[in-house]
Design a protein around this motif. Structure first.
Motif, PDB file in Angstrom:
ATOM      1  N   ARG A  38     -21.745  81.398  33.620  1.00 30.66           N
ATOM      2  CA  ARG A  38     -20.909  80.827  34.681  1.00 30.66           C
ATOM      3  C   ARG A  38     -21.568  80.802  36.046  1.00 30.66           C
ATOM      4  O   ARG A  38     -21.077  80.151  36.952  1.00 30.66           O
ATOM      5  CB  ARG A  38     -19.603  81.614  34.789  1.00 30.66           C
ATOM      6  N   ARG A  63     -21.421  85.737  29.017  1.00 36.47           N
ATOM      7  CA  ARG A  63     -20.444  84.791  29.578  1.00 36.47           C
ATOM      8  C   ARG A  63     -20.567  84.723  31.093  1.00 36.47           C
ATOM      9  O   ARG A  63     -20.487  83.645  31.685  1.00 36.47           O
ATOM     10  CB  ARG A  63     -19.027  85.180  29.178  1.00 36.47           C
ATOM     11  N   THR A  64     -20.766  85.872  31.722  1.00 40.65           N
ATOM     12  CA  THR A  64     -20.918  85.902  33.180  1.00 40.65           C
ATOM     13  C   THR A  64     -22.166  85.146  33.613  1.00 40.65           C
ATOM     14  O   THR A  64     -22.129  84.362  34.564  1.00 40.65           O
ATOM     15  CB  THR A  64     -20.991  87.361  33.677  1.00 40.65           C
ATOM     16  N   ARG A 116     -19.787  89.900  27.206  1.00 39.44           N
ATOM     17  CA  ARG A 116     -19.219  89.667  28.533  1.00 39.44           C
ATOM     18  C   ARG A 116     -20.314  89.331  29.544  1.00 39.44           C
ATOM     19  O   ARG A 116     -20.158  88.436  30.379  1.00 39.44           O
ATOM     20  CB  ARG A 116     -18.426  90.893  28.989  1.00 39.44           C
ATOM     21  N   THR A 165     -19.288  81.759  39.707  1.00 37.35           N
ATOM     22  CA  THR A 165     -19.774  82.801  40.592  1.00 37.35           C
ATOM     23  C   THR A 165     -20.926  82.232  41.399  1.00 37.35           C
ATOM     24  O   THR A 165     -21.478  81.200  41.064  1.00 37.35           O
ATOM     25  CB  THR A 165     -20.246  84.029  39.789  1.00 37.35           C
TER      26      THR A 165
END
Length: 110
Positions: free
Chosen positions: A63, A59-60, A56, A31
Protein backbone atom coordinates in the motif's frame (compact mmCIF):
# COMPACT_ATOMS: atom_id res chain seq x y z
CA UNK A 1 44.54 13.22 -2.25
CA UNK A 2 41.64 11.58 -4.14
CA UNK A 3 38.15 11.70 -2.68
CA UNK A 4 35.77 8.75 -3.00
CA UNK A 5 32.10 9.49 -3.64
CA UNK A 6 29.27 6.97 -3.31
CA UNK A 7 26.53 8.16 -5.72
CA UNK A 8 23.78 6.15 -3.98
CA UNK A 9 24.27 7.54 -0.49
CA UNK A 10 21.60 6.91 2.12
CA UNK A 11 20.99 10.62 2.67
CA UNK A 12 20.06 11.01 -0.99
CA UNK A 13 17.43 8.28 -0.66
CA UNK A 14 15.90 9.83 2.44
CA UNK A 15 15.84 13.22 0.69
CA UNK A 16 13.84 11.61 -2.13
CA UNK A 17 11.30 10.46 0.45
CA UNK A 18 10.98 13.90 2.03
CA UNK A 19 10.06 15.68 -1.20
CA UNK A 20 6.72 13.88 -1.88
CA UNK A 21 5.80 14.06 1.80
CA UNK A 22 6.31 17.84 1.84
CA UNK A 23 4.51 18.25 -1.49
CA UNK A 24 1.35 16.55 -0.23
CA UNK A 25 1.49 13.74 -2.81
CA UNK A 26 -0.54 11.06 -1.08
CA UNK A 27 -3.77 9.54 -2.43
CA UNK A 28 -6.47 8.51 0.02
CA UNK A 29 -6.07 5.05 1.52
CA UNK A 30 -2.31 4.82 1.06
CA UNK A 31 0.59 5.33 3.37
CA UNK A 32 3.25 7.91 2.59
CA UNK A 33 6.71 7.42 1.14
CA UNK A 34 8.86 4.65 2.57
CA UNK A 35 12.67 4.52 2.51
CA UNK A 36 14.53 1.38 3.54
CA UNK A 37 17.94 -0.13 2.99
CA UNK A 38 17.48 -3.55 1.39
CA UNK A 39 19.55 -5.52 3.96
CA UNK A 40 17.44 -4.07 6.79
CA UNK A 41 14.20 -4.73 4.89
CA UNK A 42 15.10 -8.40 4.50
CA UNK A 43 16.03 -8.63 8.19
CA UNK A 44 12.64 -7.14 9.10
CA UNK A 45 10.85 -9.57 6.78
CA UNK A 46 12.68 -12.55 8.31
CA UNK A 47 11.75 -11.36 11.80
CA UNK A 48 8.13 -10.82 10.73
CA UNK A 49 8.01 -14.34 9.28
CA UNK A 50 9.14 -15.71 12.63
CA UNK A 51 6.62 -13.85 14.79
CA UNK A 52 3.58 -14.06 12.49
CA UNK A 53 3.52 -10.50 11.11
CA UNK A 54 4.73 -11.43 7.61
CA UNK A 55 1.38 -11.23 5.77
CA UNK A 56 0.47 -7.95 7.45
CA UNK A 57 3.88 -6.45 6.63
CA UNK A 58 3.56 -7.53 2.98
CA UNK A 59 0.10 -5.86 2.77
CA UNK A 60 1.51 -2.68 4.31
CA UNK A 61 4.42 -2.60 1.86
CA UNK A 62 2.00 -3.11 -1.05
CA UNK A 63 0.00 0.00 0.00
CA UNK A 64 2.95 2.37 0.30
CA UNK A 65 2.67 4.99 -2.43
CA UNK A 66 6.41 5.47 -3.03
CA UNK A 67 8.93 2.85 -1.90
CA UNK A 68 12.64 3.57 -2.15
CA UNK A 69 14.90 0.55 -1.73
CA UNK A 70 18.52 1.53 -1.27
CA UNK A 71 21.83 -0.35 -1.10
CA UNK A 72 20.67 -3.50 -2.83
CA UNK A 73 23.24 -5.81 -4.33
CA UNK A 74 25.68 -5.47 -1.45
CA UNK A 75 25.20 -9.14 -0.58
CA UNK A 76 24.05 -12.06 -2.72
CA UNK A 77 20.38 -13.03 -2.27
CA UNK A 78 19.44 -16.43 -1.00
CA UNK A 79 16.26 -18.17 -2.19
CA UNK A 80 14.02 -16.75 0.55
CA UNK A 81 15.12 -13.13 0.17
CA UNK A 82 14.87 -13.41 -3.63
CA UNK A 83 11.30 -14.66 -3.20
CA UNK A 84 10.50 -11.82 -0.76
CA UNK A 85 11.80 -9.20 -3.19
CA UNK A 86 9.78 -10.76 -6.02
CA UNK A 87 6.61 -10.70 -3.91
CA UNK A 88 7.09 -7.04 -2.99
CA UNK A 89 7.75 -5.98 -6.58
CA UNK A 90 4.95 -8.16 -8.01
CA UNK A 91 2.39 -6.71 -5.55
CA UNK A 92 3.44 -3.18 -6.49
CA UNK A 93 3.80 -3.62 -10.27
CA UNK A 94 1.49 -1.24 -12.15
CA UNK A 95 -0.06 0.09 -8.94
CA UNK A 96 2.57 1.96 -6.93
CA UNK A 97 5.99 3.51 -7.52
CA UNK A 98 9.14 1.68 -6.54
CA UNK A 99 12.59 3.23 -6.78
CA UNK A 100 15.38 0.67 -6.50
CA UNK A 101 18.96 1.88 -5.96
CA UNK A 102 22.08 -0.18 -6.32
CA UNK A 103 25.46 1.14 -5.30
CA UNK A 104 27.59 1.89 -8.28
CA UNK A 105 31.33 1.62 -8.58
CA UNK A 106 33.30 4.15 -6.62
CA UNK A 107 34.05 7.37 -8.43
CA UNK A 108 37.48 8.74 -7.60
CA UNK A 109 37.80 12.51 -7.72
CA UNK A 110 41.37 13.71 -7.93
Amino acid sequence: MPTTIWPSAAHQGSARVDWPARSGIRPAGTTGPYYQRVPRLFANLALARGDGRYARLQRTLARVQLMILDDSGLEPLDDQTRHDLFEILADRYGRRSTNHHQPTARVSMA
